[in-house]
Design an enzyme around this catalytic site. Structure first.
Site, PDB file in Angstrom:
ATOM      1  N   GLY A  55     -35.398 -17.916 -33.811  1.00 30.78           N
ATOM      2  CA  GLY A  55     -35.073 -18.395 -32.445  1.00 30.78           C
ATOM      3  C   GLY A  55     -34.494 -19.490 -32.569  1.00 30.78           C
ATOM      4  O   GLY A  55     -34.119 -20.019 -33.536  1.00 30.78           O
ATOM      5  N   LYS A  56     -34.062 -20.184 -31.477  1.00 30.44           N
ATOM      6  CA  LYS A  56     -33.246 -21.312 -31.355  1.00 30.44           C
ATOM      7  C   LYS A  56     -33.287 -21.949 -29.965  1.00 30.44           C
ATOM      8  O   LYS A  56     -33.522 -20.976 -28.826  1.00 30.44           O
ATOM      9  CB  LYS A  56     -32.070 -20.875 -31.574  1.00 30.44           C
ATOM     10  CG  LYS A  56     -31.026 -22.316 -32.147  1.00 30.44           C
ATOM     11  CD  LYS A  56     -31.046 -22.690 -33.629  1.00 30.44           C
ATOM     12  CE  LYS A  56     -30.436 -23.956 -33.995  1.00 30.44           C
ATOM     13  NZ  LYS A  56     -30.619 -24.092 -35.226  1.00 30.44           N
ATOM     14  N   SER A  57     -33.313 -23.026 -29.656  1.00 31.05           N
ATOM     15  CA  SER A  57     -32.866 -23.579 -28.331  1.00 31.05           C
ATOM     16  C   SER A  57     -31.998 -24.738 -28.175  1.00 31.05           C
ATOM     17  O   SER A  57     -31.643 -25.201 -29.393  1.00 31.05           O
ATOM     18  CB  SER A  57     -34.398 -24.062 -27.873  1.00 31.05           C
ATOM     19  OG  SER A  57     -34.737 -25.341 -28.542  1.00 31.05           O
ATOM     20  N   VAL A  91     -33.560 -19.045 -27.123  1.00 30.21           N
ATOM     21  CA  VAL A  91     -33.347 -17.546 -27.456  1.00 30.21           C
ATOM     22  C   VAL A  91     -34.168 -17.110 -28.516  1.00 30.21           C
ATOM     23  O   VAL A  91     -34.578 -17.942 -29.507  1.00 30.21           O
ATOM     24  CB  VAL A  91     -31.675 -16.947 -27.862  1.00 30.21           C
ATOM     25  CG1 VAL A  91     -31.628 -15.715 -28.333  1.00 30.21           C
ATOM     26  CG2 VAL A  91     -30.825 -17.411 -26.970  1.00 30.21           C
TER      27      VAL A  91
END
Ligand code: NAD
Length: 405
Positions: A96-98, A51
């Protein structure tokens, strides 16, 4: 549900409706499937989420979480926190992040490496172009970042690498270093004393989480004279009235922390929250201090080492009971501050030593804490609202700078 309460914050910040619409949803969300054949008849499948919440202030920055229960909703929530964490400490990164929905601890090193290579393959466009810059989070560490580095051979693609391959000395412990600094700042404020008077000396501290953030927070608090009386991981942990010997506990992990007594008493996660301490540091995972748990908290202050450990209901109760809360976007920002230095060094070729890393984290957090504390006093509000208002204002002004609004 967005992390920020835009209706509440509109009392403090002018947020044009276009900005609000952009910030209430992610800029980009990717969901993909990773499959790894580990044996002639065994394939491990995992869903992967990425995201980008907002790129208004720079490329998407945020860790990779590898846990078996993570969802797109969690990833979205964490990416949003990254947007406002970076803006609060005035670092030019977006949020962001994953996440990879798999139990990393059940994989062999070989399997985990193969999984991460698949992750790099599927996300090669995002990573190669620097649109998203990962770092460690729950379930991932410096070795995993080394694997990602190895797929691109470019040190700016990922942060949190081991120092020998372009990582930053002090990055591994950076988040805990920052949380301990915020503990010190909060303790000084509670006692109305200056930072020169060793505000953590003799303070009783309880920490939930014995992973990267929890253990380093405990160690740095102890170095500053605090008595770390209790620490837990997912299986529970241990308690000592006069303070734990962290060196003896350091090699322990998983089930051993709560069963290897070392002469200490045992404590459950639930009991940890109700201990009579000065500072309580939830540094494990989200949604730990609910309204019900908050009623039992006896600490003078809660410092959020983890992302989102206090629920909105828990926050209301703590506030009503006069318990100070240092919010996650401030308290655990040491990691992203250090990641920025590592990324900048990768771009420029500069080298930073461990003490420089520590100094940068502390100076940046001191400034951010003063901003938040000053805003809270001036506007007669709590620290979380103050931190969110300052961070939101920065993002909105960045949008204006870019003619987005
Ligand atoms: P980690 O995987 O290294 O450690 C997590 C710890 O929490 C372990 O001790 C685990 O046993 C414990 N835990 C997990 N689930 C639990 C539960 N339900 N109840 C009690 N204990 C539980 O993770 P980490 O990197 O230390 O991250 C911890 C938190 O800090 C997360 O919220 C993460 O997003 C946040 N954070 C991490 C960093 C970083 O640099 N690693 C930076 C900012 C924020």
């Amino acid at each position: 549900m967005p992390v920020l309460d835009f209706d509440l914050l509109s009392r403090f910040v002018d947020v044009p409706s276009a900005a609000r619409r952009m910030l209430e949803r992610s800029e980009k969300e990717i969901q993909c499937s990773l499959s790894l054949r580990v044996d002639h008849d065994r394939v491990i499948d995992a869903t992967c989420y990425v995201v980008y919440h907002s790129l208004a202030r720079g490329p998407a920055k945020g860790g990779i979480r590898m846990t078996p229960t993570v969802t797109m909703e969690h990833t979205r929530d964490l990416a949003e926190r990254m947007t406002f964490k970076a803006s609060l400490v005035r670092i030019p990164f977006g949020g962001g992040k994953s996440a990879i929905c798999v139990d990393g601890s059940a994989l062999t090193r070989f399997e985990k490496t193969a999984f991460l290579r698949e992750y790099c393959h599927i996300l090669q466009f995002e990573l190669q172009h620097g649109a998203y810059i990962p770092a460690p989070d729950m379930g991932t560490d410096a070795t995993d970042m080394a694997v990602i580095f190895g797929r691109f051979d470019r040190p700016d693609v990922v942060t949190g690498k081991p120092p020998r391959i372009g990582g930053l000395p002090g990055r591994n412990e950076a988040t805990g270093r920052g949380v301990a600094r915020v503990c010190e700042l909060v303790a000084a404020r509670l006692d109305g004393v200056g930072m020169g008077s060793a505000p953590l000396a003799g303070k009783r501290v309880a920490v939930q989480g014995f992973g990267n953030v929890g253990r380093w927070t405990a160690r740095f608090c102890a170095e500053r004279g605090a008595k770390v009386v209790a620490i837990t991981d997912i299986h529970g942990g241990c308690y000592a009235e006069d303070g734990l010997d962290l060196d003896a506990l350091w090699p322990l992990s998983g089930v051993t922390l709560g069963t290897n007594r070392n002469g200490y008493g045992l404590v459950s996660n639930e009991d940890l929250f109700a201990l009579d301490v000065d500072l309580l540091v939830p540094a494990a995972c989200e949604d730990q201090i609910t309204g019900e748990v908050a009623e039992k908290v006896r600490a003078r202050a809660v410092v959020e080492g983890a992302n989102g450990p206090v629920t909105p209901g828990g926050d209301r109760v703590l506030h009503a009971r006069g318990i100070t809360v240092a919010p996650d976007i401030l308290a655990n920002a040491g990691g992203v501050i250090a990641s920025y230095v590592e990324w900048r060094n990768a771009k420029s070729g500069s080298i930073t030593d461990k003490q420089d890393t520590y100094d940068t984290i502390e100076q940046t957090l001191d400034r951010a804490f003063d901003d938040v504390d000053g805003f809270a006093r001036e506007q007669q509000t709590d620290h979380r609202t103050a931190a969110h208002a300052i961070a939101l204002r920065e993002v909105v002004e960045s949008m204006r700078d870019r003619c987005w609004i």
